[in-house]
Design a protein around this motif. Structure first.
Motif, PDB file in Angstrom:
ATOM      1  N   PHE A  24      -0.255  -5.986  -5.825  1.00  0.00           N
ATOM      2  CA  PHE A  24      -0.851  -4.654  -5.720  1.00  0.00           C
ATOM      3  C   PHE A  24      -2.379  -4.751  -5.683  1.00  0.00           C
ATOM      4  N   HIS A  25      -2.928  -5.591  -6.536  1.00  0.00           N
ATOM      5  CA  HIS A  25      -4.383  -5.749  -6.591  1.00  0.00           C
ATOM      6  C   HIS A  25      -4.916  -6.244  -5.251  1.00  0.00           C
TER       7      HIS A  25
ATOM      8  N   VAL B 261      -4.448  -1.563  -4.529  1.00  0.00           N
ATOM      9  CA  VAL B 261      -3.656  -0.475  -5.103  1.00  0.00           C
ATOM     10  C   VAL B 261      -3.611  -0.637  -6.619  1.00  0.00           C
ATOM     11  N   THR B 262      -3.713   0.481  -7.340  1.00  0.00           N
ATOM     12  CA  THR B 262      -3.547   0.485  -8.793  1.00  0.00           C
ATOM     13  C   THR B 262      -2.284   1.277  -9.121  1.00  0.00           C
TER      14      THR B 262
ATOM     15  N   GLY C  22       0.797  -1.213   0.000  1.00  0.00           N
ATOM     16  CA  GLY C  22       0.000   0.000   0.000  1.00  0.00           C
ATOM     17  C   GLY C  22       0.832   1.268   0.000  1.00  0.00           C
ATOM     18  N   ASP C  23       2.041   1.191   0.595  1.00  0.00           N
ATOM     19  CA  ASP C  23       2.932   2.352   0.614  1.00  0.00           C
ATOM     20  C   ASP C  23       3.420   2.738  -0.783  1.00  0.00           C
TER      21      ASP C  23
END
Length: 297
Positions: free
Chosen positions: A207-208, A212-213, A183-184
């Motif tokens: 990431f998914h 997060v994109t 997430g960072d």
């Protein structure tokens, strides 16, 4: 007969008479004559001919499957007899996913120390292409993912499980962290491997899973390009730990562990399934087993 079957294999790989002849180190007329002799011997048309190579006929496709099997068996017999006479010698053609190139170096160095008569030709390629190259007898073994894409009937030795690191300039705000999360990284200026690389697809899925994109402004199939971009400042990348540690050594960059990976995958040595393996491939597999406990992530 073996030489003519090798001509058929080379022609199917290159899909061009001139390039196939060059790959075999023979003239194009010699190749054409050899294919014609093979057709006469089998009593069927194998190649569609016109002004250029037109592909294999259905009979040619079937003959190609058998040719790969026969040529592979012939090479294994030759290698085994040579090993009994001269000890372990020969060149191992190794296909490697880009993120495992440091492990290819571990494996090749260890193998050549144990068996000085063995040499290596190491090629960086995608995980999908490694299977094709094995099937086509263009490589002898590969370093690739073991559990994320179908490999077919192969022998495997696990070397490590991927752990992911952020690679950033030492002046980057995240450089001083003990670890970061996926997430960072969503808002960071990313440079990543190209989407055809399985490592990139794994990173995208992580990431998914983190909701997060990410947006990669620079993509490359070379980890060296990624490391050089990060060293300029302004970008960060994500790499497996061994490759990350190698690329930051002695540079103005650091590697920071990424916590909470939802997906990680096993990477290891793959070879065509054989019973038994040739002495050289058996020694290669044993060497992989020997180095895995010392270096496993």
């Amino acid at each position: 007969m073996i030489a003519k079957l090798e001509m058929l294999i080379a022609l199917a790989q290159e899909r061009h008479f001139g390039r196939a002849a060059e790959a075999l180190g023979i003239t194009q007329p010699t190749l054409s004559a050899g294919i014609k002799q093979l057709e006469d011997h089998l009593g069927v048309k194998l190649v569609e001919r016109g002004s250029r190579f037109g592909g294999l006929t259905p009979e040619g496709q079937r003959a190609l499957v058998m040719a790969r099997r026969i040529v592979g068996d012939s090479r294994r017999l030759r290698d085994e007899m040579r090993a009994k006479r001269d000890g372990l010698t020969g060149k191992i053609r190794l296909g490697v996913i880009p993120t495992a190139l440091t492990w290819a170096s571990h494996l090749a160095a260890e193998m050549t120390v144990k068996h000085p008569g063995v040499s290596f030709q190491i090629t960086s390629t995608t995980s999908q292409n490694i299977k094709t190259l094995l099937d086509n007898l263009e490589i002898d073994a590969g370093l690739t993912y073991l559990d994320n894409e179908p490999l077919g009937r192969v022998s495997t030795v696990q070397l490590y499980t991927e752990a992911y690191h952020l690679v950033c300039h030492r002046d980057h705000p995240l450089a001083g962290r003990d670890q970061v999360t996926w997430g960072d990284l969503g808002a960071q200026n990313l440079c990543l491997l190209t989407p055809d690389m399985q490592n990139r697809r794994i990173i995208n899925r992580n990431f998914h899973e983190a909701g997060v994109t990410p947006m990669a402004t620079i993509e490359s199939n070379s980890t060296v390009v990624l490391a050089a971009t990060v060293a300029r400042g302004g970008w960060v990348t994500i790499l497996p730990s061994d490759m990350a540690d190698f690329l930051v050594a002695g540079r103005a960059t650091v590697a920071v562990p990424i916590a909470g990976a939802a997906l990680s995958h096993r990477v290891g040595l793959v070879t065509e399934f054989q019973e038994p393996h040739t002495p050289v491939l058996a020694a290669l597999m044993q060497t992989a087993k020997d180095i895995a406990p010392r270096n496993a992530s």
